[in-house]
Enzyme design. Structure first.
Site, short mmCIF file in Angstrom:
data_model
loop_
_atom_site.label_atom_id
_atom_site.label_comp_id
_atom_site.label_asym_id
_atom_site.label_seq_id
_atom_site.Cartn_x
_atom_site.Cartn_y
_atom_site.Cartn_z
CE1 TYR A 45 2.49 9.77 59.84
CE2 TYR A 45 0.15 9.75 59.35
CZ TYR A 45 1.18 9.94 60.25
OH TYR A 45 0.90 10.30 61.53
CE LYS A 99 0.60 13.42 59.02
NZ LYS A 99 0.38 13.17 60.44
CD GLU A 130 3.29 16.98 67.93
OE1 GLU A 130 2.58 17.52 67.07
OE2 GLU A 130 4.37 16.41 67.67
CG LEU A 180 3.10 17.14 61.95
CD1 LEU A 180 4.26 16.53 61.18
CD2 LEU A 180 1.85 16.31 61.75
N1 PDD Z 1 -2.03 13.12 62.70
N2 PDD Z 1 0.75 16.26 65.59
C1 PDD Z 1 0.90 14.94 65.33
C2 PDD Z 1 1.93 14.19 66.09
C3 PDD Z 1 0.09 14.32 64.35
O1 PDD Z 1 0.25 13.01 64.09
C4 PDD Z 1 -0.90 15.09 63.67
C5 PDD Z 1 -1.78 14.48 62.61
C6 PDD Z 1 -1.02 16.45 63.99
C7 PDD Z 1 -2.02 17.34 63.30
O2 PDD Z 1 -1.63 17.63 61.98
P1 PDD Z 1 -2.72 17.93 60.84
O3 PDD Z 1 -3.55 19.05 61.35
O4 PDD Z 1 -1.92 18.29 59.66
O5 PDD Z 1 -3.53 16.66 60.67
C8 PDD Z 1 -0.17 17.00 64.94
C9 PDD Z 1 -2.82 12.44 61.68
C10 PDD Z 1 -4.20 12.96 61.59
C11 PDD Z 1 -2.74 10.94 61.91
O6 PDD Z 1 -1.65 10.49 62.20
O7 PDD Z 1 -3.75 10.24 61.77
#
Ligand code: PDD
Length: 286
Positions: A33, A150, A182, A206
């Site tokens: 996703y 992801k 994280e 991620l």
């Molecule tokens: N989540 N780390 C994890 C485990 C994440 O699920 C996310 C993003 C990030 C940040 O990645 P980015 O900057 O590309 O959004 C880091 C999204 C926002 C979610 O699951 O809703």
């Protein structure tokens, strides 16, 4: 008003969008996703999100059912028909419906399932939490070891959010071998003596799209960035802490495991980075 969503080539009212019970996303968590934010009706960071999507698909040997220009056009159509000024676009691709349950991947003739929907979030950019800062707890990182992909396997992050909720705080940061990996849905940072410190990229985290942009913008603003892991104790004694994600941009963290950082107020570097990020990412929004 019913949302219009996208499913396998069709725009449908949300109640009419149906996926098979044999879909591998449903029975195996076999899907990937992306979450992309929308400000002023425009998509932020599309090149980054579409590149990461393709990487996640490649790592899982999964086909992409659309081209990237088609994907952008779907984002635009959904933002338009659902009248989204500020909000998010959620996108999911699964390995599709093989017609039965089996652990092995199905043959190539099984088409992936692709779903996109919007979430309206009025006030996303002006979130009052960014002024107050948020509180986190730490919990062990019990996820699998390919966190750079992801995937939709979000049970442990959901458990983490529930643990945070029960503890009366906003979020949880994961810890493995004594170091923060994280946040449950974000990348984690501390600031000490002017240095911005965040864990280096690997399979452990991620590769955040917001992270990449924020680090680039920080360097351009002559801020010092150090990519290394840090402990919770170090974070509690830092000058500032914050996290980044597509849905929160740059979010200050003011308390970790019940200990306030400094005076318990958001710090200037996180505030400045949020400002720069919002300004710059709006310029490249499409
Ligand atoms: N989540 N780390 C994890 C485990 C994440 O699920 C996310 C993003 C990030 C940040 O990645 P980015 O900057 O590309 O959004 C880091 C999204 C926002 C979610 O699951 O809703």
């Amino acid at each position: 008003m019913s949302r219009t969503v996208y499913l396998n080539g069709e725009y449908l009212p949300e109640a009419e969008a149906k996926v098979s019970i044999f879909d591998r996303g449903f029975v195996m968590g076999d899907g990937v996703y992306e979450v992309t934010s929308v400000l002023d009706g425009k998509i932020l960071e599309f090149p980054g999100h579409s590149a990461r999507l393709q990487r996640s698909l490649n790592e899982l040997e999964m086909k992409c059912p659309v081209t990237m220009p088609e994907l952008l056009a779907i984002h635009h159509e959904l933002v338009k028909v659902n009248n989204i000024d500020e909000g998010l676009v959620y996108l999911q691709i699964t390995r599709g419906n093989p017609g039965d349950r089996d652990f092995a991947y199905p043959d190539d003739n099984v088409e992936p399932t692709i779903v996109l929907f919007t979430q309206a979030k009025p006030g996303l950019a002006a979130d009052p939490k960014a002024k107050k800062g948020i509180k986190v707890i730490s919990i062990p990182d019990l996820r699998w070891h390919r966190r750079d992909i992801k995937t939709v396997q979000l049970l442990y992050p959901s458990m983490a959010k529930m643990a945070a909720k029960k503890a009366g705080v906003d979020d949880a940061w994961f810890v493995e071998d004594g170091k923060v990996t994280e946040g449950s849905s974000n990348n984690a940072y501390i600031v000490k003596n002017g240095q911005i410190i965040t864990r280096e990229l690997s399979h452990d985290i991620l590769h955040g799209i917001t992270r990449a942009s924020v680090l680039k913008m920080a360097a351009e603003a002559q801020m010092e960035v150090v990519e290394r892991a840090f402990t919770i104790e170090e974070a509690q004694n830092a000058d500032e802490a914050f996290y980044t994600s597509a849905s929160s941009f740059v979010m200050p963290v003011v308390e970790i495991d019940g200990k306030a950082l400094k005076d318990g107020k958001p710090g200037p570097i996180a505030a400045r980075l949020r400002e720069i990020y919002l300004e710059e990412s709006k310029k490249t929004a499409v």
